[in-house]
Design a protein around this motif. Structure first.
Motif, PDB file in Angstrom:
ATOM      1  N   LYS A   1      56.852 -12.854  57.394  1.00  0.00           N
ATOM      2  CA  LYS A   1      56.407 -11.799  56.484  1.00  0.00           C
ATOM      3  C   LYS A   1      54.895 -11.719  56.503  1.00  0.00           C
ATOM      4  O   LYS A   1      54.207 -12.649  56.943  1.00  0.00           O
ATOM      5  N   VAL A   2      54.390 -10.609  56.022  1.00  0.00           N
ATOM      6  CA  VAL A   2      52.942 -10.418  55.932  1.00  0.00           C
ATOM      7  C   VAL A   2      52.354 -11.521  55.055  1.00  0.00           C
ATOM      8  O   VAL A   2      52.883 -11.834  53.985  1.00  0.00           O
ATOM      9  N   GLY A   3      51.287 -12.113  55.522  1.00  0.00           N
ATOM     10  CA  GLY A   3      50.655 -13.210  54.791  1.00  0.00           C
ATOM     11  C   GLY A   3      51.020 -14.583  55.310  1.00  0.00           C
ATOM     12  O   GLY A   3      50.319 -15.558  55.018  1.00  0.00           O
ATOM     13  N   ASP A   4      52.129 -14.685  56.084  1.00  0.00           N
ATOM     14  CA  ASP A   4      52.495 -15.973  56.675  1.00  0.00           C
ATOM     15  C   ASP A   4      51.427 -16.406  57.676  1.00  0.00           C
ATOM     16  O   ASP A   4      50.856 -15.581  58.399  1.00  0.00           O
ATOM     17  N   THR A   5      51.193 -17.690  57.747  1.00  0.00           N
ATOM     18  CA  THR A   5      50.315 -18.243  58.773  1.00  0.00           C
ATOM     19  C   THR A   5      51.154 -18.638  59.972  1.00  0.00           C
ATOM     20  O   THR A   5      52.040 -19.486  59.869  1.00  0.00           O
ATOM     21  N   LEU A   6      50.893 -18.011  61.100  1.00  0.00           N
ATOM     22  CA  LEU A   6      51.606 -18.319  62.329  1.00  0.00           C
ATOM     23  C   LEU A   6      50.824 -19.338  63.136  1.00  0.00           C
ATOM     24  O   LEU A   6      49.605 -19.255  63.245  1.00  0.00           O
ATOM     25  N   VAL A   7      51.562 -20.291  63.703  1.00  0.00           N
ATOM     26  CA  VAL A   7      50.985 -21.256  64.628  1.00  0.00           C
ATOM     27  C   VAL A   7      51.564 -20.959  66.005  1.00  0.00           C
ATOM     28  O   VAL A   7      52.779 -20.839  66.162  1.00  0.00           O
ATOM     29  N   PHE A   8      50.697 -20.825  66.998  1.00  0.00           N
ATOM     30  CA  PHE A   8      51.133 -20.443  68.339  1.00  0.00           C
ATOM     31  C   PHE A   8      51.171 -21.681  69.237  1.00  0.00           C
ATOM     32  O   PHE A   8      50.143 -22.333  69.462  1.00  0.00           O
ATOM     33  N   ALA A   9      52.374 -21.990  69.709  1.00  0.00           N
ATOM     34  CA  ALA A   9      52.543 -23.117  70.632  1.00  0.00           C
ATOM     35  C   ALA A   9      52.484 -22.590  72.063  1.00  0.00           C
ATOM     36  O   ALA A   9      52.932 -21.479  72.344  1.00  0.00           O
ATOM     37  N   PRO A  10      51.938 -23.363  72.997  1.00  0.00           N
ATOM     38  CA  PRO A  10      51.511 -24.755  72.829  1.00  0.00           C
ATOM     39  C   PRO A  10      50.050 -24.949  72.460  1.00  0.00           C
ATOM     40  O   PRO A  10      49.585 -26.080  72.395  1.00  0.00           O
ATOM     41  N   THR A  11      49.272 -23.885  72.219  1.00  0.00           N
ATOM     42  CA  THR A  11      47.834 -24.055  71.993  1.00  0.00           C
ATOM     43  C   THR A  11      47.517 -24.639  70.624  1.00  0.00           C
ATOM     44  O   THR A  11      46.487 -25.275  70.438  1.00  0.00           O
ATOM     45  N   GLY A  12      48.399 -24.388  69.625  1.00  0.00           N
ATOM     46  CA  GLY A  12      48.145 -24.863  68.275  1.00  0.00           C
ATOM     47  C   GLY A  12      47.238 -23.965  67.462  1.00  0.00           C
ATOM     48  O   GLY A  12      46.945 -24.262  66.300  1.00  0.00           O
ATOM     49  N   LYS A  13      46.782 -22.842  68.026  1.00  0.00           N
ATOM     50  CA  LYS A  13      45.925 -21.927  67.271  1.00  0.00           C
ATOM     51  C   LYS A  13      46.741 -21.201  66.201  1.00  0.00           C
ATOM     52  O   LYS A  13      47.946 -20.985  66.366  1.00  0.00           O
ATOM     53  N   SER A  14      46.087 -20.832  65.123  1.00  0.00           N
ATOM     54  CA  SER A  14      46.813 -20.211  64.013  1.00  0.00           C
ATOM     55  C   SER A  14      46.016 -19.069  63.412  1.00  0.00           C
ATOM     56  O   SER A  14      44.784 -19.011  63.521  1.00  0.00           O
ATOM     57  N   ALA A  15      46.744 -18.156  62.775  1.00  0.00           N
ATOM     58  CA  ALA A  15      46.141 -17.033  62.056  1.00  0.00           C
ATOM     59  C   ALA A  15      47.208 -16.442  61.151  1.00  0.00           C
ATOM     60  O   ALA A  15      48.410 -16.650  61.363  1.00  0.00           O
ATOM     61  N   ARG A  16      46.770 -15.692  60.151  1.00  0.00           N
ATOM     62  CA  ARG A  16      47.712 -15.080  59.202  1.00  0.00           C
ATOM     63  C   ARG A  16      48.126 -13.697  59.687  1.00  0.00           C
ATOM     64  O   ARG A  16      47.365 -12.977  60.336  1.00  0.00           O
ATOM     65  N   ILE A  17      49.359 -13.315  59.330  1.00  0.00           N
ATOM     66  CA  ILE A  17      49.874 -11.990  59.677  1.00  0.00           C
ATOM     67  C   ILE A  17      49.229 -10.952  58.754  1.00  0.00           C
ATOM     68  O   ILE A  17      49.361 -11.021  57.532  1.00  0.00           O
ATOM     69  N   ALA A  18      48.537  -9.999  59.370  1.00  0.00           N
ATOM     70  CA  ALA A  18      47.915  -8.924  58.596  1.00  0.00           C
ATOM     71  C   ALA A  18      48.879  -7.758  58.398  1.00  0.00           C
ATOM     72  O   ALA A  18      48.865  -7.107  57.348  1.00  0.00           O
ATOM     73  N   SER A  19      49.701  -7.482  59.439  1.00  0.00           N
ATOM     74  CA  SER A  19      50.663  -6.384  59.315  1.00  0.00           C
ATOM     75  C   SER A  19      51.821  -6.618  60.272  1.00  0.00           C
ATOM     76  O   SER A  19      51.706  -7.359  61.253  1.00  0.00           O
ATOM     77  N   ILE A  20      52.956  -5.995  59.967  1.00  0.00           N
ATOM     78  CA  ILE A  20      54.149  -6.025  60.817  1.00  0.00           C
ATOM     79  C   ILE A  20      54.504  -4.592  61.136  1.00  0.00           C
ATOM     80  O   ILE A  20      54.635  -3.756  60.223  1.00  0.00           O
ATOM     81  N   GLU A  21      54.663  -4.274  62.411  1.00  0.00           N
ATOM     82  CA  GLU A  21      54.949  -2.908  62.814  1.00  0.00           C
ATOM     83  C   GLU A  21      56.185  -2.873  63.699  1.00  0.00           C
ATOM     84  O   GLU A  21      56.441  -3.795  64.472  1.00  0.00           O
ATOM     85  N   THR A  22      56.959  -1.796  63.559  1.00  0.00           N
ATOM     86  CA  THR A  22      58.173  -1.624  64.355  1.00  0.00           C
ATOM     87  C   THR A  22      57.967  -0.504  65.362  1.00  0.00           C
ATOM     88  O   THR A  22      56.965   0.203  65.336  1.00  0.00           O
ATOM     89  N   TRP A  23      58.967  -0.352  66.255  1.00  0.00           N
ATOM     90  CA  TRP A  23      58.821   0.574  67.376  1.00  0.00           C
ATOM     91  C   TRP A  23      59.798   1.746  67.254  1.00  0.00           C
ATOM     92  O   TRP A  23      60.710   1.727  66.438  1.00  0.00           O
ATOM     93  N   GLY A  24      59.594   2.732  68.103  1.00  0.00           N
ATOM     94  CA  GLY A  24      60.545   3.828  68.215  1.00  0.00           C
ATOM     95  C   GLY A  24      60.193   5.020  67.367  1.00  0.00           C
ATOM     96  O   GLY A  24      59.134   5.095  66.726  1.00  0.00           O
ATOM     97  N   VAL A  25      61.135   5.954  67.342  1.00  0.00           N
ATOM     98  CA  VAL A  25      60.916   7.210  66.633  1.00  0.00           C
ATOM     99  C   VAL A  25      60.713   6.970  65.148  1.00  0.00           C
ATOM    100  O   VAL A  25      59.882   7.602  64.501  1.00  0.00           O
ATOM    101  N   ASN A  26      61.494   6.037  64.584  1.00  0.00           N
ATOM    102  CA  ASN A  26      61.416   5.760  63.155  1.00  0.00           C
ATOM    103  C   ASN A  26      60.529   4.555  62.865  1.00  0.00           C
ATOM    104  O   ASN A  26      60.810   3.757  61.964  1.00  0.00           O
ATOM    105  N   ALA A  27      59.476   4.398  63.651  1.00  0.00           N
ATOM    106  CA  ALA A  27      58.593   3.248  63.489  1.00  0.00           C
ATOM    107  C   ALA A  27      57.985   3.230  62.094  1.00  0.00           C
ATOM    108  O   ALA A  27      57.579   4.255  61.556  1.00  0.00           O
ATOM    109  N   THR A  28      57.964   2.041  61.500  1.00  0.00           N
ATOM    110  CA  THR A  28      57.416   1.872  60.159  1.00  0.00           C
ATOM    111  C   THR A  28      56.560   0.621  60.112  1.00  0.00           C
ATOM    112  O   THR A  28      56.586  -0.210  61.011  1.00  0.00           O
ATOM    113  N   VAL A  29      55.803   0.504  59.048  1.00  0.00           N
ATOM    114  CA  VAL A  29      55.064  -0.719  58.766  1.00  0.00           C
ATOM    115  C   VAL A  29      55.897  -1.507  57.767  1.00  0.00           C
ATOM    116  O   VAL A  29      56.215  -1.018  56.682  1.00  0.00           O
TER     117      VAL A  29
END
Length: 645
Positions: free
Chosen positions: A266-294
């Motif tokens: 969800k927005v606000g979660d802190t993601l950790v990216f393996a295998p580098t271990g770098k992290s950042a928070r989710i600012a937004s989530i976006e979907t694809w297609g004709v009915n794309a939404t935030v």
């Protein structure tokens, strides 16, 4: 059939199952030695639960009568004409049925050794298994090996049906003997059978309820045992696994795209990216297609894009997770593998391993056990032949983000590729069998008491990384060494990291494959930024042909990284050829040589382009000196500031 079984058949046939069908069906695989009655058991289960189409049994009986052969419940499953003629199951079949408790997909897998590949294919997707053993013949060698294959595939819920009890007059002593033998064997390979059930599949004894023929047996029927199995956790209940498919740049945004394999975010979660271990928070989530939404959240099975609150380097193949439930990271994998390649798998062989969206160059460092499909022998081996099953250990030069198959199948399955063909597939063994390299939660970054600005005041200039990139022969090292000399004479704290010099020490274990080049640049980038943090000015002289590698170095500390393209065209570099490398590459003596047999990706927007066309070395040095002094010298005001202790 007993009266009790008949009553239960009515119950299973007439009971409403609409609620059960609202959930995902459990997949059950049925295995066992040839002619021990697997298909008969499955056919009877379908009959007991009312899953057969009306008139199906009568039709099969009529066909059998016309052919002059006795009716067998196995014919319900043996749908192929060849199977009816030969009397053996040669392919897996999947048929749905339901109890009042839940729906099922039952997989009738072949037991004949020639068709072991199909058995493994069927078992690979199952959540639980039924191992069928003939009460009269007892535990056969193939029974043991099928049990071991279930173990290899990670199945831990296994019920044993001791079939054809009518052939031993439903004797309890014989049942206990068979039960003891198979239990001891399964325990020896780390499997505890959930139930061992006396069965006569042909007459329906203990299929759907207790039978008068076995008053001494107090355990569950086959169907009750199935209902007692635990269903696999929904993918959304597992730990978050979001493999990166690609990174797209729109305007100022960088959208990280992929499919959520398990878990939720969800927005606000802190993601950790393996295998580098770098992290950042989710600012937004976006979907694809004709009915794309935030969106504000997303779960397993959804293909989405996310943006982060800070710019960190992310690339295809990395796996995003939440910090508290991160995947394992290791250079070695212990795997259970089914081999399909025409050429045998041997220790020392190298392949490409694909796991989720990532690809790794791996080497086989051990073959611990092999099961050969020709004789089903279980033995140590130096080679894994086609269609054999084996336990092997892979080693990758770069760390692999993964889960054990039992913990999370979504990041526990892989395929092996050789020359663009898939030559094997398998699952990752239990975490205890893998030499893991988890990112420790007990590491705390120590903050320096001398900050970056204070070091700059002491040195009279800022620290930084000036990354020279260009073709071999462009003049990178020559220019860098002269710039180092002149700035040192001015009192600057400066150091050159040169490509050839680094490969004599820090990176002496690396070759020139794309994977090794990437690791070479990663190591140098980390070292260069450590120097910069100490207040030094670091000049690096590396071909560094791939933009993604240079971008990865930039993201370590973007504010101090300056990319300088030493722009000398290929013809001029080849004319100079100071080390004779172009001549050797053209003669085929050097593989993967940049500009000849390997690509060079020029910077798209470097901080500075050092055009060497028609210029002498002294002129090029002067150009770079002017740039560096303009960007790293302190102003008069800055130099009068007091130190910040």
């Amino acid at each position: 059939m007993s009266k009790t079984a008949t009553a239960l058949q009515t119950q299973y046939s007439e009971a409403p199952v609409s609620n059960a069908h609202s959930s995902a069906p459990m997949k059950i695989v049925v295995v066992g030695h040839v002619d021990h009655g697997k298909s008969t058991l499955v056919g009877r289960i379908l009959s007991e639960t009312g899953a057969l189409p009306e008139g199906k049994v009568e039709y099969l009986k009529e066909v059998c009568e016309k052919r002059g052969m006795p009716f067998e419940w196995a014919f319900v499953m043996d749908a192929l004409q060849a199977e009816r003629d030969q009397g053996i199951t040669i392919d897996t079949a999947q048929i749905r049925f339901a109890t009042p408790f839940r729906p099922y997909v039952i997989i009738d897998a072949p037991g004949h050794k020639e068709f072991l590949k199909n058995m493994i294919t069927g078992a690979a997707s199952a959540e639980a298994a039924v191992l069928v053993i003939d009460a009269d013949e007892g535990v056969q060698e193939q029974s043991r090996r099928h049990g071991y294959l279930l173990h290899l595939l990670g199945l831990r819920q296994i019920a044993v049906a001791v079939n054809k009890m009518d052939l031993v007059n439903f004797g309890q002593a014989r049942f206990e003997e068979v039960k003891a033998e198979i239990t001891v064997y399964l325990n020896s390979i780390g499997v505890q059978p959930t139930h061992v059930i006396p069965v006569a599949a042909r007459s329906g004894v203990n299929i759907s309820g207790p039978a008068a023929e076995t008053p001494w047996y107090k355990g569950p029927s086959v169907l009750a045992a199935l209902d007692g199995f635990e269903a696999a956790k929904p993918a959304t209940d597992l730990a978050l696994r979001f493999p990166v498919q690609d990174v797209y740049k729109f305007d100022q945004r960088r959208i990280i795209a992929g499919r959520i394999e398990s878990g939720r975010l969800k927005v606000g979660d802190t993601l950790v990216f393996a295998p580098t271990g770098k992290s950042a928070r989710i600012a937004s989530i976006e979907t694809w297609g004709v009915n794309a939404t935030v969106a504000v959240s997303a779960g397993a099975g959804q293909s989405i894009g996310v943006t982060l609150d800070e710019q960190i380097f992310i690339e295809r193949g990395q796996v995003a997770s939440l910090a508290e439930r991160a995947p394992s990271v290791s250079h070695t994998l212990r795997a259970r593998l089914f081999w399909l390649g025409r050429n045998g798998l041997k220790v020392g062989s190298r392949y490409k391993l694909k796991l989720a969206t990532a690809e790794y160059a791996v080497e086989v460092i051990a073959i611990e056990r092999v099961i050969d499909v020709e004789d089903l022998a279980n033995h140590p081996g130096a080679e894994v032949g086609r269609n054999a099953v084996a336990e092997v250990v892979f080693r990758s030069r770069t760390p692999i983000a993964h889960d054990s198959f039992l913990d999370n199948p979504r990041l526990g399955r892989f395929v092996v590729v050789e020359d663009y063909d898939i030559v094997g597939g398998g699952v990752i063994a239990e975490a205890g069998g893998v030499h893991q390299a988890h990112k420790s939660t007990n590491i705390t970054e120590v903050e320096h008491k001398v900050d970056f600005d204070t070091r700059a005041l002491a040195n009279g200039h800022r620290g930084g990384v000036v990354w020279l990139t260009g073709l071999s022969g462009a003049g990178k090292s020559t220019i860098a060494m002269e710039v180092e000399r002149q700035l040192f004479l001015k009192g600057w704290q400066i150091m050159v990291l040169d490509g050839d010099n680094v490969r004599h020490g820090l990176c002496s274990d690396l070759g020139f494959s794309p994977e090794d080049r990437a690791e070479n640049i990663r190591r140098v980038g980390e070292v260069a930024h450590l120097f910069a943090q100490a207040g030094m000015l670091v000049i690096t002289a590396f071909i560094s042909p791939y933009r993604s590698d240079r971008e990865r170095v930039r993201t370590i500390h973007p504010d101090v990284f300056h990319e300088v393209h030493v722009a000398t065209d290929l013809a001029e570099c080849e004319r100079r050829d100071p080390k004779g490398l172009y001549r050797k590459a053209r003669a085929g003596e050097i593989a993967e040589f940049t500009g000849v047999t390997a690509p060079y990706e020029a910077p798209l927007s470097p901080e500075f382009t050092l055009d060497t066309s028609g210029k002498s070395i002294d002129e090029c040095v002067a150009d770079l000196l002017r740039y560096m002094e303009a960007n790293f010298s302190l102003s008069a005001r800055e130099q009068t500031q007091s130190w910040g202790f």
